[in-house]
Scaffold this motif. Structure first.
Motif, mmCIF file in Angstrom:
data_model
loop_
_atom_site.group_PDB
_atom_site.id
_atom_site.type_symbol
_atom_site.label_atom_id
_atom_site.label_comp_id
_atom_site.label_asym_id
_atom_site.label_seq_id
_atom_site.Cartn_x
_atom_site.Cartn_y
_atom_site.Cartn_z
ATOM 1 N N VAL A 30 29.166 62.293 2.054
ATOM 2 C CA VAL A 30 30.519 61.735 2.051
ATOM 3 C C VAL A 30 30.669 60.734 0.912
ATOM 4 O O VAL A 30 31.684 60.708 0.212
ATOM 5 N N THR A 31 29.632 59.908 0.714
ATOM 6 C CA THR A 31 29.650 58.957 -0.400
ATOM 7 C C THR A 31 29.772 59.685 -1.734
ATOM 8 O O THR A 31 30.563 59.298 -2.605
ATOM 9 N N ALA A 32 28.996 60.761 -1.889
ATOM 10 C CA ALA A 32 29.069 61.549 -3.120
ATOM 11 C C ALA A 32 30.448 62.170 -3.292
ATOM 12 O O ALA A 32 30.997 62.201 -4.396
ATOM 13 N N LEU A 33 31.007 62.650 -2.190
ATOM 14 C CA LEU A 33 32.312 63.309 -2.270
ATOM 15 C C LEU A 33 33.413 62.338 -2.659
ATOM 16 O O LEU A 33 34.302 62.678 -3.452
ATOM 17 N N TYR A 34 33.362 61.108 -2.118
ATOM 18 C CA TYR A 34 34.457 60.213 -2.482
ATOM 19 C C TYR A 34 34.289 59.639 -3.892
ATOM 20 O O TYR A 34 35.265 59.279 -4.541
ATOM 21 N N THR A 35 33.033 59.595 -4.403
ATOM 22 C CA THR A 35 32.890 59.240 -5.819
ATOM 23 C C THR A 35 33.371 60.393 -6.699
ATOM 24 O O THR A 35 33.913 60.173 -7.790
ATOM 25 N N MET A 36 33.172 61.618 -6.228
ATOM 26 C CA MET A 36 33.688 62.783 -6.945
ATOM 27 C C MET A 36 35.205 62.857 -6.862
ATOM 28 O O MET A 36 35.852 63.375 -7.773
ATOM 29 N N THR A 37 35.761 62.362 -5.751
ATOM 30 C CA THR A 37 37.203 62.475 -5.533
ATOM 31 C C THR A 37 37.986 61.831 -6.668
ATOM 32 O O THR A 37 38.960 62.404 -7.171
ATOM 33 N N ASP A 38 37.576 60.628 -7.084
ATOM 34 C CA ASP A 38 38.261 59.949 -8.186
ATOM 35 C C ASP A 38 38.299 60.840 -9.423
ATOM 36 O O ASP A 38 39.349 61.054 -10.031
ATOM 37 N N ARG A 39 37.146 61.377 -9.792
ATOM 38 C CA ARG A 39 37.074 62.197 -11.000
ATOM 39 C C ARG A 39 37.852 63.501 -10.838
ATOM 40 O O ARG A 39 38.510 63.969 -11.776
ATOM 41 N N LEU A 40 37.756 64.087 -9.643
ATOM 42 C CA LEU A 40 38.417 65.364 -9.409
ATOM 43 C C LEU A 40 39.930 65.228 -9.517
ATOM 44 O O LEU A 40 40.595 66.006 -10.217
ATOM 45 N N PHE A 41 40.490 64.226 -8.839
ATOM 46 C CA PHE A 41 41.939 64.033 -8.898
ATOM 47 C C PHE A 41 42.399 63.632 -10.299
ATOM 48 O O PHE A 41 43.443 64.090 -10.777
ATOM 49 N N LEU A 42 41.620 62.778 -10.954
ATOM 50 C CA LEU A 42 41.985 62.367 -12.315
ATOM 51 C C LEU A 42 41.927 63.548 -13.277
ATOM 52 O O LEU A 42 42.782 63.687 -14.161
ATOM 53 N N SER A 43 40.923 64.396 -13.103
ATOM 54 C CA SER A 43 40.800 65.566 -13.966
ATOM 55 C C SER A 43 41.984 66.510 -13.779
ATOM 56 O O SER A 43 42.549 67.021 -14.756
ATOM 57 N N ILE A 44 42.378 66.728 -12.515
ATOM 58 C CA ILE A 44 43.479 67.657 -12.228
ATOM 59 C C ILE A 44 44.837 67.050 -12.567
ATOM 60 O O ILE A 44 45.704 67.711 -13.158
#
Length: 468
Positions: A30-44
Protein backbone atom coordinates in the motif's frame (compact mmCIF):
# COMPACT_ATOMS: atom_id res chain seq x y z
CA UNK A 1 -4.10 -7.67 24.18
CA UNK A 2 -1.21 -9.32 26.01
CA UNK A 3 -1.78 -12.43 23.89
CA UNK A 4 -0.80 -10.51 20.76
CA UNK A 5 2.80 -10.30 22.01
CA UNK A 6 2.87 -13.70 23.72
CA UNK A 7 1.94 -15.44 20.45
CA UNK A 8 5.36 -14.43 19.10
CA UNK A 9 6.91 -17.08 21.34
CA UNK A 10 4.27 -19.80 21.11
CA UNK A 11 2.48 -19.98 17.75
CA UNK A 12 3.61 -22.51 15.11
CA UNK A 13 6.37 -20.78 13.18
CA UNK A 14 5.17 -21.11 9.59
CA UNK A 15 1.74 -19.84 10.55
CA UNK A 16 3.22 -17.08 12.73
CA UNK A 17 5.50 -15.78 9.95
CA UNK A 18 2.50 -15.61 7.62
CA UNK A 19 0.34 -14.03 10.33
CA UNK A 20 2.89 -11.29 10.95
CA UNK A 21 4.19 -10.90 7.41
CA UNK A 22 0.99 -10.78 5.35
CA UNK A 23 -0.34 -7.59 7.01
CA UNK A 24 3.17 -6.08 6.85
CA UNK A 25 3.46 -7.02 3.16
CA UNK A 26 0.08 -5.48 2.46
CA UNK A 27 1.12 -2.37 4.38
CA UNK A 28 4.33 -2.03 2.37
CA UNK A 29 2.50 -2.67 -0.91
CA UNK A 30 0.00 0.00 0.00
CA UNK A 31 2.89 2.34 0.82
CA UNK A 32 4.45 1.58 -2.56
CA UNK A 33 1.14 2.10 -4.32
CA UNK A 34 0.48 5.49 -2.82
CA UNK A 35 4.01 6.66 -3.66
CA UNK A 36 3.31 5.43 -7.19
CA UNK A 37 -0.06 7.17 -7.16
CA UNK A 38 1.51 10.64 -7.23
CA UNK A 39 3.65 9.77 -10.24
CA UNK A 40 0.89 7.87 -12.01
CA UNK A 41 -1.66 10.68 -11.78
CA UNK A 42 0.93 13.33 -12.64
CA UNK A 43 2.08 11.31 -15.64
CA UNK A 44 -1.48 10.87 -16.93
CA UNK A 45 -2.88 14.29 -16.03
CA UNK A 46 0.16 16.45 -16.90
CA UNK A 47 2.83 14.65 -18.97
CA UNK A 48 0.40 12.89 -21.30
CA UNK A 49 -1.35 16.21 -22.05
CA UNK A 50 1.92 18.10 -22.53
CA UNK A 51 3.44 15.34 -24.66
CA UNK A 52 6.62 14.93 -22.60
CA UNK A 53 7.95 13.10 -19.52
CA UNK A 54 9.26 16.09 -17.57
CA UNK A 55 6.99 15.63 -14.54
CA UNK A 56 7.87 11.93 -14.25
CA UNK A 57 11.53 12.85 -14.55
CA UNK A 58 11.11 15.55 -11.87
CA UNK A 59 9.54 13.05 -9.47
CA UNK A 60 12.45 10.67 -10.09
CA UNK A 61 14.86 13.53 -9.35
CA UNK A 62 13.15 14.17 -6.00
CA UNK A 63 13.14 10.47 -5.09
CA UNK A 64 16.67 10.35 -3.58
CA UNK A 65 15.60 13.00 -1.04
CA UNK A 66 12.53 10.91 -0.25
CA UNK A 67 14.90 7.98 0.33
CA UNK A 68 16.99 10.14 2.69
CA UNK A 69 13.84 11.10 4.62
CA UNK A 70 12.93 7.42 4.84
CA UNK A 71 16.49 6.66 5.98
CA UNK A 72 16.14 9.03 8.94
CA UNK A 73 12.75 7.49 9.66
CA UNK A 74 14.35 4.04 9.78
CA UNK A 75 17.22 5.34 11.94
CA UNK A 76 14.74 6.72 14.46
CA UNK A 77 12.16 3.92 14.38
CA UNK A 78 13.72 0.59 13.38
CA UNK A 79 15.93 0.37 16.45
CA UNK A 80 13.00 1.34 18.65
CA UNK A 81 10.86 -1.38 17.07
CA UNK A 82 13.57 -4.00 17.67
CA UNK A 83 14.10 -2.92 21.29
CA UNK A 84 10.38 -2.89 22.04
CA UNK A 85 10.13 -6.50 20.84
CA UNK A 86 13.22 -7.49 22.83
CA UNK A 87 11.94 -5.83 26.02
CA UNK A 88 8.52 -7.46 25.64
CA UNK A 89 10.23 -10.84 25.15
CA UNK A 90 12.19 -10.25 28.35
CA UNK A 91 9.02 -9.20 30.22
CA UNK A 92 10.15 -5.56 30.64
CA UNK A 93 6.94 -3.76 29.72
CA UNK A 94 7.82 -0.47 31.39
CA UNK A 95 11.11 -0.32 29.50
CA UNK A 96 9.23 -1.00 26.26
CA UNK A 97 6.87 1.92 27.02
CA UNK A 98 9.84 4.20 27.68
CA UNK A 99 11.25 3.24 24.28
CA UNK A 100 7.87 3.94 22.68
CA UNK A 101 7.74 7.47 24.10
CA UNK A 102 11.34 8.20 23.15
CA UNK A 103 10.60 6.90 19.66
CA UNK A 104 7.84 9.50 19.19
CA UNK A 105 10.15 12.26 20.43
CA UNK A 106 12.88 11.22 17.97
CA UNK A 107 10.48 11.01 15.03
CA UNK A 108 9.04 14.47 15.60
CA UNK A 109 12.34 16.23 16.35
CA UNK A 110 14.26 14.51 13.57
CA UNK A 111 11.64 15.13 10.88
CA UNK A 112 11.34 18.82 11.77
CA UNK A 113 15.11 19.26 11.40
CA UNK A 114 15.12 17.35 8.11
CA UNK A 115 12.18 19.25 6.62
CA UNK A 116 13.60 22.62 7.65
CA UNK A 117 16.98 21.79 6.13
CA UNK A 118 15.32 20.78 2.88
CA UNK A 119 13.43 24.05 2.63
CA UNK A 120 16.55 26.14 3.28
CA UNK A 121 18.82 24.32 0.84
CA UNK A 122 16.28 23.23 -1.80
CA UNK A 123 17.97 24.91 -4.79
CA UNK A 124 21.46 23.33 -4.52
CA UNK A 125 19.90 20.04 -3.39
CA UNK A 126 17.68 19.72 -6.46
CA UNK A 127 20.55 20.47 -8.83
CA UNK A 128 22.68 17.91 -7.00
CA UNK A 129 19.87 15.36 -7.38
CA UNK A 130 19.98 15.75 -11.16
CA UNK A 131 17.36 18.41 -11.97
CA UNK A 132 17.64 19.98 -15.41
CA UNK A 133 16.14 23.21 -16.73
CA UNK A 134 13.11 21.14 -17.80
CA UNK A 135 12.54 19.47 -14.43
CA UNK A 136 13.71 21.96 -11.78
CA UNK A 137 10.42 23.83 -11.25
CA UNK A 138 8.06 20.82 -10.97
CA UNK A 139 10.65 19.14 -8.71
CA UNK A 140 10.81 22.27 -6.52
CA UNK A 141 7.00 22.47 -6.23
CA UNK A 142 6.70 18.88 -4.99
CA UNK A 143 9.83 18.99 -2.84
CA UNK A 144 8.88 22.14 -0.89
CA UNK A 145 5.45 20.84 0.13
CA UNK A 146 6.82 17.44 1.21
CA UNK A 147 9.44 19.18 3.37
CA UNK A 148 6.71 21.15 5.15
CA UNK A 149 4.78 18.00 6.08
CA UNK A 150 7.47 15.36 6.51
CA UNK A 151 6.69 15.20 10.25
CA UNK A 152 3.31 13.61 9.46
CA UNK A 153 4.93 10.90 7.35
CA UNK A 154 7.46 10.21 10.10
CA UNK A 155 4.86 9.80 12.85
CA UNK A 156 2.38 7.74 10.82
CA UNK A 157 4.92 5.31 9.37
CA UNK A 158 7.32 5.16 12.33
CA UNK A 159 4.69 4.65 15.02
CA UNK A 160 2.88 2.08 12.87
CA UNK A 161 6.06 -0.03 13.03
CA UNK A 162 5.93 0.21 16.82
CA UNK A 163 2.35 -1.08 16.74
CA UNK A 164 3.62 -4.11 14.81
CA UNK A 165 6.38 -4.69 17.37
CA UNK A 166 3.80 -5.43 20.07
CA UNK A 167 2.20 -8.07 17.83
CA UNK A 168 -0.78 -6.10 16.48
CA UNK A 169 -0.02 -6.40 12.77
CA UNK A 170 -3.62 -5.75 11.73
CA UNK A 171 -3.79 -2.33 13.37
CA UNK A 172 -0.45 -1.39 11.81
CA UNK A 173 -1.87 -2.38 8.42
CA UNK A 174 -5.08 -0.42 9.02
CA UNK A 175 -3.25 2.86 9.65
CA UNK A 176 -1.13 2.38 6.52
CA UNK A 177 -4.14 1.54 4.36
CA UNK A 178 -5.99 4.59 5.68
CA UNK A 179 -3.23 6.95 4.54
CA UNK A 180 -2.95 5.25 1.16
CA UNK A 181 -6.67 5.24 0.41
CA UNK A 182 -6.95 8.92 1.30
CA UNK A 183 -3.98 9.73 -0.92
CA UNK A 184 -5.46 7.87 -3.89
CA UNK A 185 -8.78 9.67 -3.39
CA UNK A 186 -7.27 13.15 -2.98
CA UNK A 187 -4.60 13.02 -5.70
CA UNK A 188 -6.86 13.44 -8.77
CA UNK A 189 -8.93 16.11 -6.99
CA UNK A 190 -5.96 18.22 -5.93
CA UNK A 191 -4.08 17.82 -9.22
CA UNK A 192 -7.06 18.36 -11.54
CA UNK A 193 -10.20 20.20 -10.35
CA UNK A 194 -8.31 22.26 -7.76
CA UNK A 195 -5.63 23.04 -10.41
CA UNK A 196 -2.73 22.59 -7.99
CA UNK A 197 -0.72 20.40 -10.37
CA UNK A 198 2.45 18.93 -8.89
CA UNK A 199 1.88 20.73 -5.58
CA UNK A 200 -1.55 19.08 -5.41
CA UNK A 201 0.01 15.61 -5.40
CA UNK A 202 2.30 16.64 -2.53
CA UNK A 203 -0.58 18.22 -0.55
CA UNK A 204 -2.61 15.02 -0.97
CA UNK A 205 0.26 12.96 0.42
CA UNK A 206 0.80 15.22 3.43
CA UNK A 207 -2.89 15.52 4.33
CA UNK A 208 -3.49 11.76 4.11
CA UNK A 209 -0.45 10.99 6.26
CA UNK A 210 -1.47 13.67 8.76
CA UNK A 211 -4.81 11.93 9.30
CA UNK A 212 -3.09 8.53 9.61
CA UNK A 213 -0.68 10.00 12.21
CA UNK A 214 -3.61 11.21 14.32
CA UNK A 215 -5.15 7.72 14.23
CA UNK A 216 -1.87 6.13 15.37
CA UNK A 217 -1.54 8.49 18.33
CA UNK A 218 -5.18 7.95 19.32
CA UNK A 219 -4.56 4.19 19.32
CA UNK A 220 -1.73 4.57 21.81
CA UNK A 221 -3.66 6.80 24.20
CA UNK A 222 -6.98 4.93 23.96
CA UNK A 223 -6.03 2.02 26.21
CA UNK A 224 -6.51 -0.56 23.45
CA UNK A 225 -2.80 -1.14 22.90
CA UNK A 226 -0.41 -3.44 24.77
CA UNK A 227 1.81 -0.43 25.46
CA UNK A 228 0.66 3.03 26.50
CA UNK A 229 2.05 6.33 25.30
CA UNK A 230 2.90 8.16 28.52
CA UNK A 231 3.91 11.81 28.83
CA UNK A 232 6.81 11.08 31.18
CA UNK A 233 8.46 8.88 28.54
CA UNK A 234 8.41 11.64 25.92
CA UNK A 235 11.35 13.15 27.82
CA UNK A 236 14.42 11.88 25.96
CA UNK A 237 16.67 9.30 27.58
CA UNK A 238 19.78 9.76 25.47
CA UNK A 239 21.34 6.49 26.60
CA UNK A 240 18.26 4.62 25.38
CA UNK A 241 18.07 6.75 22.22
CA UNK A 242 21.72 6.05 21.39
CA UNK A 243 21.12 2.32 21.78
CA UNK A 244 18.09 2.55 19.51
CA UNK A 245 19.91 4.65 16.91
CA UNK A 246 22.85 2.23 16.88
CA UNK A 247 20.53 -0.70 16.16
CA UNK A 248 18.78 1.32 13.44
CA UNK A 249 22.07 2.39 11.87
CA UNK A 250 22.32 -0.47 9.32
CA UNK A 251 18.96 0.37 7.73
CA UNK A 252 19.80 4.07 7.87
CA UNK A 253 23.12 3.59 6.11
CA UNK A 254 21.50 1.30 3.56
CA UNK A 255 18.93 3.95 2.66
CA UNK A 256 21.51 6.77 2.64
CA UNK A 257 23.66 4.78 0.27
CA UNK A 258 20.54 4.01 -1.78
CA UNK A 259 19.99 7.76 -2.03
CA UNK A 260 23.55 8.26 -3.28
CA UNK A 261 22.96 5.46 -5.77
CA UNK A 262 19.80 7.22 -6.93
CA UNK A 263 21.73 10.47 -7.37
CA UNK A 264 24.42 8.60 -9.30
CA UNK A 265 21.79 7.00 -11.55
CA UNK A 266 20.11 10.36 -12.22
CA UNK A 267 23.36 12.14 -13.08
CA UNK A 268 24.79 9.27 -15.12
CA UNK A 269 21.55 8.86 -17.05
CA UNK A 270 21.44 12.60 -17.68
CA UNK A 271 25.05 12.57 -18.92
CA UNK A 272 25.09 9.40 -21.03
CA UNK A 273 21.46 9.82 -22.10
CA UNK A 274 22.13 13.35 -23.35
CA UNK A 275 25.24 12.16 -25.20
CA UNK A 276 23.24 9.41 -26.87
CA UNK A 277 20.44 11.88 -27.60
CA UNK A 278 22.84 14.17 -29.45
CA UNK A 279 23.78 11.29 -31.74
CA UNK A 280 20.14 10.70 -32.70
CA UNK A 281 18.95 14.32 -32.53
CA UNK A 282 16.76 13.98 -29.38
CA UNK A 283 17.55 16.87 -27.02
CA UNK A 284 15.45 15.55 -24.11
CA UNK A 285 17.00 12.06 -24.03
CA UNK A 286 18.70 12.66 -20.66
CA UNK A 287 15.38 13.55 -19.00
CA UNK A 288 13.68 10.70 -20.86
CA UNK A 289 16.21 8.18 -19.50
CA UNK A 290 15.64 9.44 -15.96
CA UNK A 291 11.88 9.12 -16.48
CA UNK A 292 12.38 5.57 -17.83
CA UNK A 293 14.47 4.68 -14.76
CA UNK A 294 11.70 6.05 -12.56
CA UNK A 295 9.07 3.93 -14.30
CA UNK A 296 11.12 0.73 -14.02
CA UNK A 297 11.95 1.43 -10.38
CA UNK A 298 8.30 1.93 -9.48
CA UNK A 299 7.40 -1.49 -10.86
CA UNK A 300 10.25 -3.27 -9.08
CA UNK A 301 9.41 -1.37 -5.90
CA UNK A 302 6.12 -3.26 -5.62
CA UNK A 303 7.92 -6.59 -5.26
CA UNK A 304 10.82 -5.26 -3.19
CA UNK A 305 8.40 -3.56 -0.81
CA UNK A 306 6.62 -6.90 -0.41
CA UNK A 307 9.93 -8.45 0.69
CA UNK A 308 10.48 -5.45 2.99
CA UNK A 309 7.08 -6.35 4.44
CA UNK A 310 8.44 -9.79 5.29
CA UNK A 311 11.37 -8.08 7.03
CA UNK A 312 8.99 -5.87 8.99
CA UNK A 313 6.81 -8.81 9.93
CA UNK A 314 9.66 -11.11 10.87
CA UNK A 315 11.65 -8.60 12.94
CA UNK A 316 9.42 -8.80 16.05
CA UNK A 317 9.57 -12.61 15.82
CA UNK A 318 13.37 -12.57 15.70
CA UNK A 319 13.62 -10.03 18.51
CA UNK A 320 11.05 -11.58 20.86
CA UNK A 321 12.32 -15.15 20.56
CA UNK A 322 15.98 -14.15 20.76
CA UNK A 323 15.19 -12.14 23.89
CA UNK A 324 13.30 -15.15 25.30
CA UNK A 325 16.29 -17.44 24.38
CA UNK A 326 14.17 -19.60 22.08
CA UNK A 327 16.95 -19.99 19.54
CA UNK A 328 15.41 -22.89 17.63
CA UNK A 329 12.41 -20.69 16.83
CA UNK A 330 14.73 -17.91 15.65
CA UNK A 331 16.31 -20.29 13.10
CA UNK A 332 12.93 -21.53 11.95
CA UNK A 333 11.76 -17.95 11.48
CA UNK A 334 14.75 -17.18 9.28
CA UNK A 335 14.20 -20.17 7.02
CA UNK A 336 10.50 -19.40 6.58
CA UNK A 337 11.24 -15.75 5.78
CA UNK A 338 13.88 -16.78 3.24
CA UNK A 339 11.47 -19.15 1.50
CA UNK A 340 8.64 -16.60 1.31
CA UNK A 341 10.97 -13.85 0.06
CA UNK A 342 12.38 -16.14 -2.64
CA UNK A 343 8.88 -17.01 -3.84
CA UNK A 344 7.93 -13.32 -4.12
CA UNK A 345 11.11 -12.33 -5.97
CA UNK A 346 10.90 -15.29 -8.35
CA UNK A 347 7.30 -14.42 -9.15
CA UNK A 348 8.36 -10.80 -9.73
CA UNK A 349 11.18 -11.97 -12.00
CA UNK A 350 8.77 -13.95 -14.19
CA UNK A 351 6.14 -11.19 -14.36
CA UNK A 352 8.60 -8.39 -15.13
CA UNK A 353 10.55 -10.44 -17.65
CA UNK A 354 7.55 -11.43 -19.76
CA UNK A 355 5.20 -8.48 -19.23
CA UNK A 356 7.64 -5.56 -19.06
CA UNK A 357 6.00 -3.47 -21.81
CA UNK A 358 2.51 -3.96 -20.38
CA UNK A 359 3.65 -2.86 -16.92
CA UNK A 360 5.51 0.19 -18.22
CA UNK A 361 2.51 1.09 -20.37
CA UNK A 362 0.57 1.95 -17.20
CA UNK A 363 2.59 5.16 -16.91
CA UNK A 364 1.92 6.44 -20.41
CA UNK A 365 4.78 8.20 -22.17
CA UNK A 366 5.96 7.82 -25.76
CA UNK A 367 7.10 4.57 -27.32
CA UNK A 368 10.81 5.40 -27.20
CA UNK A 369 10.71 6.07 -23.43
CA UNK A 370 8.60 2.93 -22.87
CA UNK A 371 11.16 0.78 -24.72
CA UNK A 372 14.01 2.14 -22.59
CA UNK A 373 12.00 1.60 -19.38
CA UNK A 374 11.03 -1.97 -20.35
CA UNK A 375 14.67 -2.87 -20.98
CA UNK A 376 15.71 -1.27 -17.68
CA UNK A 377 12.99 -3.24 -15.88
CA UNK A 378 14.17 -6.57 -17.30
CA UNK A 379 17.74 -5.81 -16.27
CA UNK A 380 16.75 -4.86 -12.71
CA UNK A 381 14.99 -8.18 -12.04
CA UNK A 382 17.45 -10.48 -13.82
CA UNK A 383 19.07 -11.77 -10.61
CA UNK A 384 16.05 -11.70 -8.30
CA UNK A 385 15.57 -15.47 -7.78
CA UNK A 386 18.99 -15.55 -6.05
CA UNK A 387 18.88 -12.39 -3.96
CA UNK A 388 16.29 -12.98 -1.20
CA UNK A 389 18.98 -13.99 1.29
CA UNK A 390 20.79 -10.67 0.78
CA UNK A 391 17.62 -8.84 1.86
CA UNK A 392 16.58 -11.04 4.80
CA UNK A 393 20.02 -11.50 6.40
CA UNK A 394 20.62 -7.84 7.46
CA UNK A 395 17.16 -7.79 9.04
CA UNK A 396 18.02 -10.85 11.12
CA UNK A 397 21.31 -9.44 12.42
CA UNK A 398 19.67 -6.10 13.16
CA UNK A 399 16.78 -7.67 15.09
CA UNK A 400 19.10 -9.59 17.43
CA UNK A 401 21.27 -6.53 18.07
CA UNK A 402 24.31 -7.43 15.88
CA UNK A 403 24.48 -4.02 14.29
CA UNK A 404 28.05 -4.27 12.97
CA UNK A 405 27.34 -7.38 10.90
CA UNK A 406 24.03 -5.95 9.75
CA UNK A 407 25.77 -2.74 8.71
CA UNK A 408 28.42 -4.61 6.72
CA UNK A 409 25.77 -6.55 4.84
CA UNK A 410 23.60 -3.49 4.33
CA UNK A 411 26.46 -1.49 2.84
CA UNK A 412 28.03 -4.31 0.87
CA UNK A 413 25.63 -4.53 -2.07
CA UNK A 414 25.09 -0.81 -2.61
CA UNK A 415 28.31 0.95 -1.66
CA UNK A 416 31.07 -1.61 -2.02
CA UNK A 417 29.72 -3.48 -5.05
CA UNK A 418 27.06 -1.59 -7.01
CA UNK A 419 28.55 1.92 -6.92
CA UNK A 420 31.96 0.95 -8.39
CA UNK A 421 30.27 -1.15 -11.08
CA UNK A 422 27.82 1.66 -11.82
CA UNK A 423 30.66 4.15 -12.30
CA UNK A 424 32.85 1.81 -14.40
CA UNK A 425 30.42 0.00 -16.70
CA UNK A 426 29.20 3.11 -18.59
CA UNK A 427 32.83 3.80 -19.55
CA UNK A 428 32.90 0.46 -21.34
CA UNK A 429 29.30 -0.11 -22.42
CA UNK A 430 27.88 3.41 -22.60
CA UNK A 431 24.24 3.94 -21.59
CA UNK A 432 23.54 0.17 -21.43
CA UNK A 433 26.33 -0.23 -18.88
CA UNK A 434 24.17 1.65 -16.37
CA UNK A 435 21.41 -0.94 -16.74
CA UNK A 436 23.82 -3.93 -16.50
CA UNK A 437 25.13 -2.88 -13.08
CA UNK A 438 22.29 -3.91 -10.74
CA UNK A 439 21.97 -7.66 -11.50
CA UNK A 440 25.73 -8.22 -11.28
CA UNK A 441 25.90 -6.45 -7.89
CA UNK A 442 22.93 -8.48 -6.60
CA UNK A 443 24.57 -11.83 -7.33
CA UNK A 444 27.84 -10.86 -5.62
CA UNK A 445 25.99 -9.52 -2.54
CA UNK A 446 23.94 -12.72 -2.29
CA UNK A 447 27.13 -14.81 -2.21
CA UNK A 448 28.58 -12.77 0.65
CA UNK A 449 25.28 -13.02 2.59
CA UNK A 450 25.26 -16.81 2.26
CA UNK A 451 28.70 -17.05 3.87
CA UNK A 452 27.87 -14.82 6.85
CA UNK A 453 24.39 -16.17 7.58
CA UNK A 454 25.52 -19.81 7.31
CA UNK A 455 28.09 -19.24 10.04
CA UNK A 456 25.55 -17.41 12.22
CA UNK A 457 22.85 -20.07 11.89
CA UNK A 458 25.34 -22.79 12.84
CA UNK A 459 26.20 -20.83 16.00
CA UNK A 460 22.51 -20.42 16.75
CA UNK A 461 21.92 -24.13 16.26
CA UNK A 462 24.55 -24.93 18.85
CA UNK A 463 22.91 -22.54 21.30
CA UNK A 464 19.57 -24.24 20.69
CA UNK A 465 20.92 -27.61 21.83
CA UNK A 466 22.97 -26.13 24.68
CA UNK A 467 26.41 -26.73 23.17
CA UNK A 468 27.59 -23.16 23.85
Amino acid sequence: MENSSEQLGKQRMGKLVLHMSVPAILAMLVTALYTMTDRLFLSIMIDKINGNTFTMSAMTVVNPFTVVAFAFLLLLSTGATALISLYLGEGKKEKAEQMLGNSLFMLVAGSLILGGSGLIFHRPLLHLLGASENTYFPARDYFSVICCGVVFLAVSIGMSSNIRSEGNAKMALLTTVLGAVLNVALDPVFIGPMRLGVKGAAFATILSQGIAAVVVILYYISGKSVLRLRWKYLIPDFKLISKSVWIGMPQFLLQIVASFIGIAYNNLLQTYGSAYGQSINVSSMGDDCIAAYGMATMVTQLFLMAVSGINNGIQPIFGYNYGAKQFKRVREAFYWAWIFATVILTLGFIICLFFSHALIGLFGGNRAVADIAAFALRMQVLSWPLTAIAIISPCYFQAIGKSVTATILALCRQLLILLPILLLFPLWFGLNGIWYSAPIADVIAAGISVILIHRELRRLGKKAVGEI
